[in-house]
Structures are given as structure tokens and as C-alpha cells.
Write a protein that holds these residues in place. Sequence first.
Motif, PDB file in Angstrom:
ATOM      1  N   PRO A  70     113.875 -18.558 -11.524  1.00 17.81           N
ATOM      2  CA  PRO A  70     113.122 -17.384 -11.973  1.00 17.81           C
ATOM      3  C   PRO A  70     112.276 -17.739 -13.192  1.00 17.81           C
ATOM      4  O   PRO A  70     112.716 -18.542 -14.029  1.00 17.81           O
ATOM      5  CB  PRO A  70     114.227 -16.379 -12.351  1.00 17.81           C
ATOM      6  N   PRO A  71     111.072 -17.197 -13.333  1.00 14.99           N
ATOM      7  CA  PRO A  71     110.482 -16.144 -12.494  1.00 14.99           C
ATOM      8  C   PRO A  71     109.722 -16.661 -11.279  1.00 14.99           C
ATOM      9  O   PRO A  71     108.896 -15.962 -10.721  1.00 14.99           O
ATOM     10  CB  PRO A  71     109.511 -15.484 -13.479  1.00 14.99           C
ATOM     11  N   PHE A  72     109.982 -17.902 -10.874  1.00 11.06           N
ATOM     12  CA  PHE A  72     109.263 -18.503  -9.750  1.00 11.06           C
ATOM     13  C   PHE A  72     110.192 -18.738  -8.559  1.00 11.06           C
ATOM     14  O   PHE A  72     110.015 -19.712  -7.823  1.00 11.06           O
ATOM     15  CB  PHE A  72     108.628 -19.832 -10.177  1.00 11.06           C
ATOM     16  N   ASP A  73     111.175 -17.878  -8.355  1.00 14.00           N
ATOM     17  CA  ASP A  73     112.129 -18.067  -7.254  1.00 14.00           C
ATOM     18  C   ASP A  73     111.649 -17.383  -5.987  1.00 14.00           C
ATOM     19  O   ASP A  73     112.417 -16.718  -5.288  1.00 14.00           O
ATOM     20  CB  ASP A  73     113.516 -17.567  -7.660  1.00 14.00           C
ATOM     21  N   LEU A  74     110.374 -17.554  -5.683  1.00 18.99           N
ATOM     22  CA  LEU A  74     109.789 -16.918  -4.495  1.00 18.99           C
ATOM     23  C   LEU A  74     110.378 -17.412  -3.181  1.00 18.99           C
ATOM     24  O   LEU A  74     110.489 -16.651  -2.222  1.00 18.99           O
ATOM     25  CB  LEU A  74     108.270 -17.101  -4.484  1.00 18.99           C
ATOM     26  N   PRO A  75     110.754 -18.711  -3.055  1.00 13.69           N
ATOM     27  CA  PRO A  75     111.329 -19.167  -1.780  1.00 13.69           C
ATOM     28  C   PRO A  75     112.635 -18.469  -1.407  1.00 13.69           C
ATOM     29  O   PRO A  75     113.023 -18.477  -0.252  1.00 13.69           O
ATOM     30  CB  PRO A  75     111.566 -20.666  -2.014  1.00 13.69           C
ATOM     31  N   GLU A  76     113.321 -17.876  -2.382  1.00 13.90           N
ATOM     32  CA  GLU A  76     114.566 -17.180  -2.068  1.00 13.90           C
ATOM     33  C   GLU A  76     114.557 -15.775  -2.656  1.00 13.90           C
ATOM     34  O   GLU A  76     115.557 -15.281  -3.169  1.00 13.90           O
ATOM     35  CB  GLU A  76     115.755 -17.962  -2.619  1.00 13.90           C
ATOM     36  N   ALA A  77     113.373 -15.142  -2.600  1.00 16.21           N
ATOM     37  CA  ALA A  77     113.221 -13.799  -3.153  1.00 16.21           C
ATOM     38  C   ALA A  77     114.038 -12.806  -2.336  1.00 16.21           C
ATOM     39  O   ALA A  77     113.710 -12.505  -1.192  1.00 16.21           O
ATOM     40  CB  ALA A  77     111.742 -13.412  -3.147  1.00 16.21           C
ATOM     41  N   GLU A  78     115.110 -12.290  -2.941  1.00 14.44           N
ATOM     42  CA  GLU A  78     116.032 -11.424  -2.197  1.00 14.44           C
ATOM     43  C   GLU A  78     115.346 -10.157  -1.690  1.00 14.44           C
ATOM     44  O   GLU A  78     115.638  -9.683  -0.593  1.00 14.44           O
ATOM     45  CB  GLU A  78     117.224 -11.030  -3.094  1.00 14.44           C
ATOM     46  N   SER A  79     114.420  -9.620  -2.461  1.00  9.72           N
ATOM     47  CA  SER A  79     113.779  -8.370  -2.063  1.00  9.72           C
ATOM     48  C   SER A  79     112.824  -8.539  -0.894  1.00  9.72           C
ATOM     49  O   SER A  79     112.450  -7.559  -0.252  1.00  9.72           O
ATOM     50  CB  SER A  79     113.021  -7.779  -3.257  1.00  9.72           C
ATOM     51  N   GLU A  80     112.429  -9.783  -0.617  1.00 10.50           N
ATOM     52  CA  GLU A  80     111.473 -10.036   0.461  1.00 10.50           C
ATOM     53  C   GLU A  80     112.080 -10.826   1.620  1.00 10.50           C
ATOM     54  O   GLU A  80     111.802 -10.537   2.780  1.00 10.50           O
ATOM     55  CB  GLU A  80     110.274 -10.811  -0.091  1.00 10.50           C
ATOM     56  N   LEU A  81     112.886 -11.852   1.275  1.00 12.10           N
ATOM     57  CA  LEU A  81     113.336 -12.798   2.299  1.00 12.10           C
ATOM     58  C   LEU A  81     114.855 -12.855   2.437  1.00 12.10           C
ATOM     59  O   LEU A  81     115.396 -13.810   2.968  1.00 12.10           O
ATOM     60  CB  LEU A  81     112.818 -14.206   1.954  1.00 12.10           C
ATOM     61  N   VAL A  82     115.560 -11.879   1.950  1.00 10.85           N
ATOM     62  CA  VAL A  82     117.022 -11.823   1.965  1.00 10.85           C
ATOM     63  C   VAL A  82     117.602 -12.917   1.055  1.00 10.85           C
ATOM     64  O   VAL A  82     118.184 -12.638   0.034  1.00 10.85           O
ATOM     65  CB  VAL A  82     117.594 -11.953   3.393  1.00 10.85           C
ATOM     66  N   ALA A  83     117.462 -14.181   1.432  1.00 12.36           N
ATOM     67  CA  ALA A  83     117.844 -15.284   0.540  1.00 12.36           C
ATOM     68  C   ALA A  83     117.007 -16.521   0.831  1.00 12.36           C
ATOM     69  O   ALA A  83     117.404 -17.627   0.508  1.00 12.36           O
ATOM     70  CB  ALA A  83     119.323 -15.601   0.672  1.00 12.36           C
ATOM     71  N   GLY A  84     115.878 -16.346   1.499  1.00 11.87           N
ATOM     72  CA  GLY A  84     114.989 -17.460   1.761  1.00 11.87           C
ATOM     73  C   GLY A  84     115.575 -18.481   2.712  1.00 11.87           C
ATOM     74  O   GLY A  84     116.244 -18.131   3.696  1.00 11.87           O
ATOM     75  N   TYR A  85     115.353 -19.753   2.424  1.00 13.81           N
ATOM     76  CA  TYR A  85     115.758 -20.822   3.341  1.00 13.81           C
ATOM     77  C   TYR A  85     117.264 -20.945   3.474  1.00 13.81           C
ATOM     78  O   TYR A  85     117.760 -21.657   4.338  1.00 13.81           O
ATOM     79  CB  TYR A  85     115.170 -22.156   2.881  1.00 13.81           C
ATOM     80  N   GLN A  86     118.043 -20.248   2.644  1.00 13.40           N
ATOM     81  CA  GLN A  86     119.503 -20.349   2.701  1.00 13.40           C
ATOM     82  C   GLN A  86     120.156 -19.199   3.469  1.00 13.40           C
ATOM     83  O   GLN A  86     121.382 -19.083   3.477  1.00 13.40           O
ATOM     84  CB  GLN A  86     120.075 -20.362   1.278  1.00 13.40           C
ATOM     85  N   VAL A  87     119.355 -18.348   4.111  1.00 11.94           N
ATOM     86  CA  VAL A  87     119.899 -17.138   4.736  1.00 11.94           C
ATOM     87  C   VAL A  87     121.030 -17.463   5.705  1.00 11.94           C
ATOM     88  O   VAL A  87     122.094 -16.837   5.683  1.00 11.94           O
ATOM     89  CB  VAL A  87     118.784 -16.361   5.468  1.00 11.94           C
ATOM     90  N   GLU A  88     120.831 -18.442   6.570  1.00  7.18           N
ATOM     91  CA  GLU A  88     121.788 -18.712   7.637  1.00  7.18           C
ATOM     92  C   GLU A  88     122.904 -19.672   7.221  1.00  7.18           C
ATOM     93  O   GLU A  88     123.757 -20.021   8.044  1.00  7.18           O
ATOM     94  CB  GLU A  88     121.057 -19.298   8.853  1.00  7.18           C
ATOM     95  N   TYR A  89     122.915 -20.105   5.969  1.00  6.18           N
ATOM     96  CA  TYR A  89     123.904 -21.094   5.533  1.00  6.18           C
ATOM     97  C   TYR A  89     125.107 -20.417   4.892  1.00  6.18           C
ATOM     98  O   TYR A  89     124.983 -19.377   4.238  1.00  6.18           O
ATOM     99  CB  TYR A  89     123.282 -22.087   4.551  1.00  6.18           C
TER     100      TYR A  89
END
Length: 350
Positions: free
Chosen positions: A227-246
Motif C-alpha cells: 500500500p498505497p500501490f497494492d492494486l494487484p491484490e485490491a480487495e475492493s476490486e479483485l477479492v485478493a488478486g492473483y492469490q484468490v484461488e490459493y
Amino acid sequence: MYDFVTQWGPLWGTLASVGQILGFMVVLLLSLAFLLLMDRKVWAAVQMRKGPNTVGAFGLLQSFADFIKFVLKEIIVPAGADRPLFILAPLLTLTFAFITWAVIPVAPGWVISDLNVGILYIFAISSLGVYGIIIGGWASNSKYPFLGAMRSAAQMVSYEVSIGFILVTILLMVGSMNLTDIVEAQAGGFWNWHVLSFDMFPVPVFVITIPMFVMFFISALAETNRPPFDLPEAESELVAGYQVEYSSTPYLLFMIGEYLNIVLMCALMTVLFMGGWHAPFDIVPFTWVPPVFWFAIKVVLFFFMFAMVKALVPRYRYDQLMRLGWKIFLPTSLAAVALMGGIVAYSNAG
């Protein structure tokens, strides 16, 4: 007569090197556990709450409890995922995060591999680190992880360019790509702008290095998805980003790799701008403190700054992130390289 040294000397040398590497990894992981606790404590303190405080004295064992929980949980692989790549991705992230530390000197002679091209080595390995995130997002066979992986790739590539130019300014000042040489060039001075002292053309080098330090710190936040650049795992937009299924251990490996990269950036700022293992002042009692402790203190200080930024600064929009990297940091760092190159060339000619 059997020559023990000739026959077994290389083996013992190899075992000693392996032992050194394993010892360094263990110390790094243990330090990471307490730094993670510090990160959570700082965030809690800013929000006026206690944070982890029930596992062990003052919550000191919380990270170890979390580790046991992750290890014991079931590894779940989505039915539509590419299973080999899905498992490989976090392993790649962890491996690249670890081997980058091979060229970081923590004290005089305390470095796994004292390469003369240490800066190029860091460039090469850190550039490969993004593949773990891309592969993990693609192998999950889900839209949100894939979008998070693409964001991360674009973000890391964007800010690696500015970080590269910042490193070039330090390289021009010191005249070496060896990280140990960069630290030694700062002996007797706390900051790297003490390195240059031209007799014929004295230059206040801090005019260049202070902006470069600030830009490196901000770029390090973006490079590590903090943060404030945690866009790849932005919870409000992408749930948890690239880690969603892990879940379970693969998720843990991603997190360890991420925090290893964060601490690596703190170590790089220490080496490049804060004199590495050198004391702030070359006087007693500062010189009584072992060099490795000065290095550790500076790294913890930078990690504290990372934690405070996480707690205080709101998240950027993605277009703001890209504009900052390409329209502000890139031209500024490029101008700094040109200016520093001109200063060094003029000095050498004089």
C-alpha cells in the motif's frame, strides 16, 4: 599415505558453503517472522487497537502459530486450474526472492557471493520474480487472479525502469557495481552523497541523491505491491488478486516471497543510501556496536516506514499509479542519470 585434505577438502568447502547459505536462510526467515509481527503491530497502533497479543508474550509467537496453521491446512487446487503450474508459481516466487539475497552484504565479509556485477544480478533476478505471479494468476483459470497478475506485471515493469536509473546514479558516483564497494565508499559518512568530493569541481551531490532516495522508496512500495500501490491484490476490486484461488502452504509461499522482497528493498536502501553496516558517526561509542547490528537497525527503520505508509496512505487508482511511474519518475530519474554522468565526466576530465 592417504591425503585427507586433497581428497576431502573440496567436499568440506562445499558443505561449509551450503551450511552458510542455510544458516543465512534460517536467520532471514526468523527475522521475517518478527518483522511481520511488527508490521501488524504498527498497523494496529495507528488504528488504536492492540493487534496480535495472545500467542506468546506480547504476541511474539503469533507468526509461528500462523505458520503452523498454514502448513497443516489442506492444499486446494481448483478443478479447472493447470495443476503443475498452479503449484510451481509460489515456488518460483519464493526461490527468486531468496536467491536475490545472495549478493547483499550485511557486514564486512558477510555476503554469500560478492559479485562484481551485484547490481546487474539483482536486476536480473528481480525481473524474473514477476513470472511467479503471472503464472499463478494464469494457472488459476479465473478472471480475478488473471487480472491481478496482469496488473502486477505492468506495475513491476513500470517501476523497475525508474529503480534501474536510480541505481545507475549510484553506480556513476561510486564507479563500481559491487555492493560491498558501494558500502565501503560510504565509510565515515552516513549518506551516500558523501561519496563524491571533487577537488576541482565540488558538487553538493545530495541535491541529486535526496530526490533519488525518495523516488527509490516510493518505487520500492510499488515494486513490492505494498500500500498505497497494492492494486494487484485490491480487495475492493479483485477479492485478493492473483492469490484468490490459493490456500494453505502455496499461499504462505507467496506471502513469504512478498515479504522477502520488501525486506530486500529495505536492505538495498540501506546499502545504497544509508552507508550499509557503517555507523552513523565514526566515533566512540558508535564504533563499539558490531557492523551487522547497524545494518539490521537501518533495515528495521525502513521496514517501519513501509508499515507506516501502509497504515496512513490511501490506495491509489491504477491510472494514478501508471502516471506517477511513467510521467514523473522516469523523466526525473533519467535527468538525474544525465546530470550525474556529466558531473563525473567533468571531474575526470579535470
